[in-house]
Design an enzyme around this catalytic site. Structure first.
Site, PDB file in Angstrom:
ATOM      1  CB  VAL A 292      24.637  55.145  62.851  1.00  0.00           C
ATOM      2  CG1 VAL A 292      25.628  54.098  63.575  1.00  0.00           C
ATOM      3  CG2 VAL A 292      24.813  56.575  63.238  1.00  0.00           C
ATOM      4  CB  SER A 293      26.051  51.324  58.533  1.00  0.00           C
ATOM      5  OG  SER A 293      26.185  50.049  58.040  1.00  0.00           O
ATOM      6  N   PRO A 294      25.387  49.227  60.838  1.00  0.00           N
ATOM      7  CG  PRO A 294      23.669  47.260  60.687  1.00  0.00           C
ATOM      8  CD  PRO A 294      24.027  49.005  60.309  1.00  0.00           C
TER       9      PRO A 294
END
Length: 714
Positions: A292-294
């Site tokens: 999960v990336s911002p």
């Protein structure tokens, strides 16, 4: 963690080249017995864990050139002590660190038991979890894989982290009061994306159809208030990497989750409060953020074209494929503000509307499990007879990095080949995989056989498994980075079992907890060998083994039985050297002018809102003294009585402190203050404080302080 091939390069070079704890016992008071099972005693504490702001490799991206060169805002440990009506207690701590390493948890428990005795705080009832910022100093693990770019084990940094966690828990212990908890869940969008959708898509179609996104959008907030309804703390759980600050950053930062905590604590404690000092504490805990990336604008090539979907490459190169955050032109500071601000705003909304009463006992189970040869049985074995975990190994795609931090040297994600003779040779020098190991890890092509290194493996192999229940809140402490679907499967496994004794359980993943063992991808994600699968250390059945072993802990809670504590992990003390040279000497003009001005502020024209005030001091190496629970800088305002009041320090977002070596031995300290819209007109000054090592033949340090000229803000 972004383990690029630069990491491996450093490893080869290395191969070729060769706490302060309060010393007192705290009495355990007879805490009030509460008959209502929705009433608890809860205490909170916060403490500084900021490490060396100069010359130290940063933990997370594993880039040898990413060295600390100052501070944006400080890192902290936030602790919560919970006691139920029967006197059962548990601790949750969220730290602004990349992860919790095994040695940290062991040292913290040893220190707590020296203070409180052997039975109050133990491995069983203390949960430590890192937020996974990639902008903090490294060197606090003694396992080789996680210390190579840091040049080994930096004990002073390790001690600072451990001591800060302990002091936060001591504060929480001392502040327990009758309290209650309310909780609320909701969804936060536009704040996270899946950085390995190709791997996620390999999961079963019917399973993916159960969810409305390829990352978890759910956020859970726990509101903690006194018996009069006055809130004094909050805990939020949301899955997103703390990689808004990219691998070009050199300033210590809590990244997006640290900023979210800062925002909430500032709002609750008052804008005039200094960071880490107010009564209200807000933790933004990490969850199953593995894929999960911002960086919500997603990966693109430098020329604006889309990256290859399977390999995240541009023209065959991972270095050209980067994911950008939502900030203007991908600005990492603005991106941190946006993603952190989104988390804060959603958490505050849920906090203000929390209606679900938390009630029930505090329970906990913990065991140490040797993870190198776990027999995985149905239904957790993905239909494979004789399934087992393996000795630890890193695959080729581990060196390819991710779109948050690409690798180099032509390694790519999604690579199942073993056709690189040079790196096969290098890996064979470290530890040559056996046929059994190769078969166990298949289809992973082994780059570094970290679990087969003698005499001590380069990664931990005894995993701490822990479940803590706070009423119907169920915290599943995982020692690594679970991908989205891995976290969902584990939550479902625990929920199905523990729901037999806890009504409507809210099962939460507490990520990067108690130790670190890399990633945990699903069996299906493992097959395509993107970064997360290649970094799933114990092989394709890693997730299945966690589901199986956590199911045993959950069943033990249902049955009211105890579990085998398992085998305590090896003692790593003294096994890892440290190759970063110490500070030899600090030099200033005329040999004693530390704190003098190199470049002053402007005094001729007043500054305005949104302008940046800059002053440069002659200073000293920030490694001399970390200024724990203090500050290297202050912004002071002149009061009508002629006294100065500090309004900001180096824990604030609006300030930045840069350290730079200038000529041989000279340190230049640059302080930037960007004037926020809430700043009052008046007369101000900026100060810098530190400690200098004046004598190369002595370890004595000398305190110094410098002041800018007075300047006006209109």
């Amino acid at each position: 963690m972004k383990r690029s091939i630069v990491f491996i390069y450093s490893l080869v070079i290395l191969l070729l080249s060769v706490g302060f704890i309060d010393a007192f016992k705290i009495s355990i008071e007879n805490h009030i017995k509460l008959s209502d099972d929705s009433s608890y005693q809860i205490g909170t504490g916060i403490y500084d864990i900021t490490g060396p702001g100069a010359e130290t490799n940063m933990m997370g991206y594993a880039m040898p050139g990413q060295i600390t060169g100052g501070i944006h805002f400080r890192q902290r440990a936030r602790a919560f002590v919970f006691i139920d009506s029967e006197g059962n207690r548990a601790v949750y701590v969220s730290t602004d660190s990349c992860m919790i390493f095994q040695e940290v948890k062991i040292q913290v428990i040893q220190d707590l038991q020296e203070i409180f005795g052997p039975n109050v705080y133990t491995h069983d009832n203390v949960l430590l979890s890192g937020t996974h910022t990639h902008s903090g100093p490294a060197g606090f693990s003694e396992y080789a894989l996680y210390g190579i770019t840091a040049l080994g084990f930096y004990k002073k940094n390790f001690d600072t982290i451990c001591d800060g966690i302990v002091q936060a828990i001591v504060k929480a212990h001392k502040s327990v009061q009758p309290a209650r908890m309310l909780t609320q869940q909701g969804e936060l969008w536009n704040s996270n994306i899946n950085r390995s959708p190709y791997a996620y898509d390999n999961n079963p179609e019917e399973e993916k159809a159960m969810y409305d996104a390829n990352v978890d959008k759910n956020m859970t907030v726990i509101r903690i208030e006194d018996m009069s309804g006055n809130p004094f703390a909050a805990i939020s759980f949301f899955a997103v990497h703390c990689t808004s600050m990219n691998n070009t950053n050199h300033l210590i930062s809590g990244d997006n989750k640290g900023y979210a905590s800062y925002l909430w604590e500032k709002q609750a404690n008052g804008q005039s409060s200094l960071p880490g000092t107010g009564p209200f504490i807000a933790a933004f805990g990490q969850s199953n953020e593995g894929d999960v990336s911002p960086n919500t604008r997603g990966p693109t090539c430098r020329d604006g074209k889309p990256c290859d979907y399977k390999t995240s490459t541009c023209n065959g190169k991972v270095e050209e494929c980067w994911a950008l955050g939502p900030g203007t032109d991908g600005d990492m500071f603005e991106s941190t503000q946006i993603i952190g601000g989104n988390q804060f705003n959603k958490a505050l909304e849920l906090f203000n509307n929390a209606t679900i009463q938390v009630s029930g006992k505090i329970q906990y189970r913990h065991t140490w499990t040797q993870f190198t040869n776990v027999s995985v049985e149905a239904p957790y074995n993905s239909g494979v007879e004789g399934a087992t975990t393996c000795r630890g190994a890193m695959g080729y795609s581990f060196a390819g990095g991710t779109t948050d931090g690409p690798g180099a040297f032509n390694f790519i994600q999604g690579d199942n080949s073993t056709t690189n003779p040079f790196w096969n040779f290098i890996g064979g020098i470290i530890a040559k995989p056996t046929p059994q190991q190769t078969a166990c890890q298949a289809p992973k092509p082994i780059l570094i056989d970290v679990g087969m290194v003698e005499p001590i493996p380069w990664v931990p192999d005894v995993m701490p498994l822990q479940i803590i229940t706070l009423g119907q809140i169920v915290l599943v402490a995982v020692p690594g980075e679970f991908t989205t679907m891995s976290g969902r499967r584990l939550r479902n496994t625990v929920r199905e079992i523990i729901g037999q004794s806890i009504e409507n359980p809210i099962v939460l993943i507490a990520g990067l907890a108690n130790t670190y063992s890399g990633y945990i991808a699903t069996f299906e994600e493992f097959q395509v060998q993107r970064y997360e699968g290649a970094s799933t250390v114990f092989g394709p059945h890693t997730l299945g083994s966690y589901q199986q072993e956590f199911a045993k802990l959950a069943q033990s809670i249902v049955d009211g039985t105890q579990v085998d504590p398992g085998t305590f992990p090896r003692n790593m003390s003294g096994h890892t050297p440290f190759f970063l040279p110490p500070v030899i000497v600090d030099v200033a003009p005329k040999f004693d002018d530390f704190g003098d001005i190199y470049t002053d502020v402007s005094t001729s024209t007043p500054y305005s809102i949104n302008q940046t005030v800059t002053v440069i001091f002659y200073g000293a190496n920030l490694r001399n003294n970390f200024m724990t629970e203090s500050s290297f800088l202050t912004v002071d305002q002149l009061q009508s009585n002629g006294q100065w009041t500090t309004i900001l320090n180096d824990g604030d977002w609006d300030t930045k402190l840069y350290w730079k070596m200038h000529d041989l031995g000279f340190s230049l300290i640059t302080v930037d203050w960007t004037i926020s819209p809430i700043t009052q007109p008046g007369t101000y000054r900026i100060t810098h404080s530190g400690y200098a090592k004046k004598n190369p033949f002595s370890d004595n340090l000398t305190f110094y302080q410098g002041f800018s000229s007075n300047f006006n803000v209109q």
